[in-house]
Design a protein around this motif. Structure first.
Motif, mmCIF file in Angstrom:
data_model
loop_
_atom_site.group_PDB
_atom_site.id
_atom_site.type_symbol
_atom_site.label_atom_id
_atom_site.label_comp_id
_atom_site.label_asym_id
_atom_site.label_seq_id
_atom_site.Cartn_x
_atom_site.Cartn_y
_atom_site.Cartn_z
ATOM 1 N N VAL A 45 0.839 -1.194 0.000
ATOM 2 C CA VAL A 45 0.000 0.000 0.000
ATOM 3 C C VAL A 45 0.880 1.252 0.000
ATOM 4 N N ARG A 46 0.651 2.129 -0.985
ATOM 5 C CA ARG A 46 1.413 3.371 -1.104
ATOM 6 C C ARG A 46 0.527 4.603 -1.061
ATOM 7 N N ALA A 47 -0.769 4.441 -1.165
ATOM 8 C CA ALA A 47 -1.670 5.577 -0.983
ATOM 9 C C ALA A 47 -1.405 6.174 0.390
ATOM 10 N N ASP A 48 -1.443 7.483 0.486
ATOM 11 C CA ASP A 48 -1.066 8.123 1.747
ATOM 12 C C ASP A 48 -2.228 8.892 2.354
ATOM 13 N N ALA A 49 -2.157 9.057 3.646
ATOM 14 C CA ALA A 49 -3.158 9.811 4.391
ATOM 15 C C ALA A 49 -2.443 10.718 5.381
ATOM 16 N N ALA A 50 -2.837 11.988 5.399
ATOM 17 C CA ALA A 50 -2.222 12.956 6.302
ATOM 18 C C ALA A 50 -3.320 13.737 7.001
ATOM 19 N N ARG A 51 -3.044 14.120 8.230
ATOM 20 C CA ARG A 51 -4.020 14.904 8.991
ATOM 21 C C ARG A 51 -4.154 16.295 8.401
ATOM 22 N N GLY A 52 -5.410 16.714 8.267
ATOM 23 C CA GLY A 52 -5.689 18.048 7.768
ATOM 24 C C GLY A 52 -6.215 18.926 8.883
ATOM 25 N N PRO A 53 -6.750 20.102 8.546
ATOM 26 C CA PRO A 53 -7.307 21.009 9.549
ATOM 27 C C PRO A 53 -8.463 20.369 10.305
ATOM 28 N N GLY A 54 -8.528 20.646 11.590
ATOM 29 C CA GLY A 54 -9.623 20.131 12.403
ATOM 30 C C GLY A 54 -9.564 18.650 12.674
ATOM 31 N N GLY A 55 -8.388 18.034 12.464
ATOM 32 C CA GLY A 55 -8.244 16.614 12.744
ATOM 33 C C GLY A 55 -8.750 15.700 11.656
ATOM 34 N N THR A 56 -9.172 16.258 10.521
ATOM 35 C CA THR A 56 -9.621 15.417 9.410
ATOM 36 C C THR A 56 -8.419 14.800 8.703
ATOM 37 N N TRP A 57 -8.691 13.793 7.874
ATOM 38 C CA TRP A 57 -7.641 13.137 7.106
ATOM 39 C C TRP A 57 -7.827 13.423 5.629
ATOM 40 N N ARG A 58 -6.713 13.579 4.933
ATOM 41 C CA ARG A 58 -6.743 13.784 3.493
ATOM 42 C C ARG A 58 -5.947 12.670 2.829
ATOM 43 N N LEU A 59 -6.581 12.031 1.839
ATOM 44 C CA LEU A 59 -5.977 10.859 1.211
ATOM 45 C C LEU A 59 -5.611 11.129 -0.241
ATOM 46 N N THR A 98 2.173 6.031 11.055
ATOM 47 C CA THR A 98 2.313 4.861 11.916
ATOM 48 C C THR A 98 2.057 3.549 11.189
ATOM 49 N N GLY A 99 1.747 3.619 9.900
ATOM 50 C CA GLY A 99 1.533 2.394 9.134
ATOM 51 C C GLY A 99 0.245 2.433 8.335
ATOM 52 N N VAL A 100 -0.124 1.298 7.775
ATOM 53 C CA VAL A 100 -1.333 1.199 6.959
ATOM 54 C C VAL A 100 -2.564 1.329 7.858
ATOM 55 N N SER A 101 -3.501 2.151 7.422
ATOM 56 C CA SER A 101 -4.723 2.391 8.186
ATOM 57 C C SER A 101 -5.919 2.301 7.256
ATOM 58 N N LEU A 102 -7.094 2.180 7.845
ATOM 59 C CA LEU A 102 -8.331 2.043 7.077
ATOM 60 C C LEU A 102 -9.179 3.289 7.265
ATOM 61 N N PHE A 103 -9.754 3.779 6.154
ATOM 62 C CA PHE A 103 -10.553 4.997 6.185
ATOM 63 C C PHE A 103 -11.857 4.799 5.423
ATOM 64 N N GLN A 104 -12.882 5.503 5.869
ATOM 65 C CA GLN A 104 -14.095 5.609 5.069
ATOM 66 C C GLN A 104 -14.038 6.918 4.304
ATOM 67 N N VAL A 105 -14.251 6.848 3.019
ATOM 68 C CA VAL A 105 -14.180 8.019 2.150
ATOM 69 C C VAL A 105 -15.541 8.215 1.489
ATOM 70 N N ALA A 158 -8.752 13.618 -0.968
ATOM 71 C CA ALA A 158 -10.090 13.213 -0.533
ATOM 72 C C ALA A 158 -10.161 13.143 0.987
ATOM 73 N N GLU A 159 -11.286 13.557 1.530
ATOM 74 C CA GLU A 159 -11.466 13.523 2.974
ATOM 75 C C GLU A 159 -11.746 12.099 3.430
ATOM 76 N N GLY A 160 -11.111 11.687 4.516
ATOM 77 C CA GLY A 160 -11.307 10.334 5.026
ATOM 78 C C GLY A 160 -11.605 10.336 6.511
ATOM 79 N N ARG A 161 -12.316 9.314 6.938
ATOM 80 C CA ARG A 161 -12.661 9.126 8.348
ATOM 81 C C ARG A 161 -12.014 7.848 8.821
ATOM 82 N N LEU A 162 -11.167 7.950 9.819
ATOM 83 C CA LEU A 162 -10.412 6.801 10.295
ATOM 84 C C LEU A 162 -11.339 5.711 10.825
#
Length: 357
Positions: free
Chosen positions: A120-134, A158-165, A194-198
């Motif tokens: 898995v190489r798709a990345d996710a980073a924390r955005g404003p307000g604690g949201t995730w951007r993928l 911290t590694g591979v994680s799962l998100f709802q987009v 894209a916005e994601g929910r952990l």
């Protein structure tokens, strides 16, 4: 490994429903009348509380019919990813709809032709307000264009994680893929901020995907077994009807040998698939080994039997009017889905300590 009376009744109901309703139209009666989408969902989330053995029965019947319904992608991949995440809030929010079949789930996971969680190489980073951007691209997403619930595996610090987009959210592009097997819908998912929910714990996605991979291979092996069995049935019936030199071609010794070999392949595949289903149902520590064996053996058996179906039907076997070519395409497509046989044999060898140091 004999089926229970309830499993026999389930098989009969699914087979009868598929006989009455063709193609995608089968999804509503399968889910609304029989409840197949919620078989593996715990009762607390609106499901039947069954397990891999019941999923095995359904997958065998779907394989026999080359059914295009989204059972594998939604009721197996998406449901099992949510359950394995141990995220009770996400399960309570998403599983009831998936169990009823009124929503369809998709797990966007594979990249660059690999289902290995480490790839898995798709990345996710924390955005404003604690949201995730993928960001990234996912391939071979089963029923990805029609899904209402989209789960995406992406890598964080911290590694591979799962998100709802959100399926129609900003930065999400879903593209239908034209595959060789036109009976299994696939998509490419392109994520650009894209916005994601952990879902579950951050960095726990590798464990989740590893477990889902085993269950996915177990379910797919059942589908391959059912399809291979149907190929053999069609070929035996044709060999009894088609005459040459004044006698049925099935009476010739050479064809008898080939049909007997195909029968052995089908029954060997059935044993491997059932072994994986029973291991999954028991929560066995040997599940990964059994799943790897089942995926490898059933993929090769189905491909071989489908090839014989083409050959022994002669000219009609390669026409659009006959189903032989559809089984052949499903065989070769499913052999690559979730990883080819050679990769799973490599996983097995590594698990058994048979690889070179």
């Amino acid at each position: 490994m004999r089926p229970t009376e309830e499993q026999k009744e389930l098989r009969s109901a699914v087979r009868a429903s598929l006989a009455r309703h063709e193609g995608a139209a089968a999804w509503l009666p399968l889910t609304g009348q029989i409840g197949v989408a919620g078989l593996a969902v715990p009762e607390e989330y609106g499901g039947a509380g069954c397990g891999p053995r019941e999923v095995h029965v359904v997958m065998e019947e779907l394989g026999r019919n080359l059914s295009p319904v989204p059972y594998l992608g939604s009721a197996v991949l998406a449901v099992q990813a949510l359950l394995a995440s141990d995220d009770t809030r996400a399960c309570a929010r998403l599983l009831p709809g998936l169990a009823e079949g009124r929503t369809v789930g998709a797990l966007a996971w594979a990249e660059h032709g690999s289902w290995d969680p480490a790839a898995v190489r798709a990345d996710a980073a924390r955005g404003p307000g604690g949201t995730w951007r993928l960001g990234g691209t996912k391939e071979f997403v089963l029923h990805g264009t029609e899904a209402d619930v989209l789960l995406v595996a992406a890598r964080t610090g911290t590694g591979v994680s799962l998100f709802q987009v959100p399926v129609d959210g900003a930065g999400v592009r879903r593209e239908a893929v034209v595959a060789m097997d036109q009976t299994r819908a696939q998509a490419r998912i392109v994520l650009d901020g894209a916005e994601g929910r952990l879902i579950g714990a951050e960095g726990d996605g590798g464990r989740v995907l590893g477990h889902v991979l085993d269950l996915a291979c177990t379910a797919l092996a059942a589908e391959q077994t059912g399809a291979a069995e149907r190929c053999l049935e069609l070929t035996v019936a044709y060999a009894k009807e088609r005459t040459q030199f004044g006698r049925p071609i099935g009476s010739f010794q050479a064809l008898k040998h080939r049909l007997a070999d195909a029968y052995v392949l089908v029954e060997s595949a059935r044993s491997a698939a059932l072994g994986a289903a029973f291991a999954a149902a028991a929560g066995s520590s040997q599940l990964s080994r059994c799943a790897a064996v089942a995926k490898s053996a059933c993929s090769e058996a189905f491909s071989a039997v489908a090839g014989e179906t083409i050959q022994l039907h002669g000219g009609i076997g390669i026409t659009w009017e006959h189903d032989a070519h559809r089984y052949f395409k499903r065989a070769h497509g499913s052999a690559q889905l979730f990883g080819p046989p050679a990769w799973h044999r490599g996983r097995l060898a590594e698990d058994l300590g048979l690889t070179a140091a």
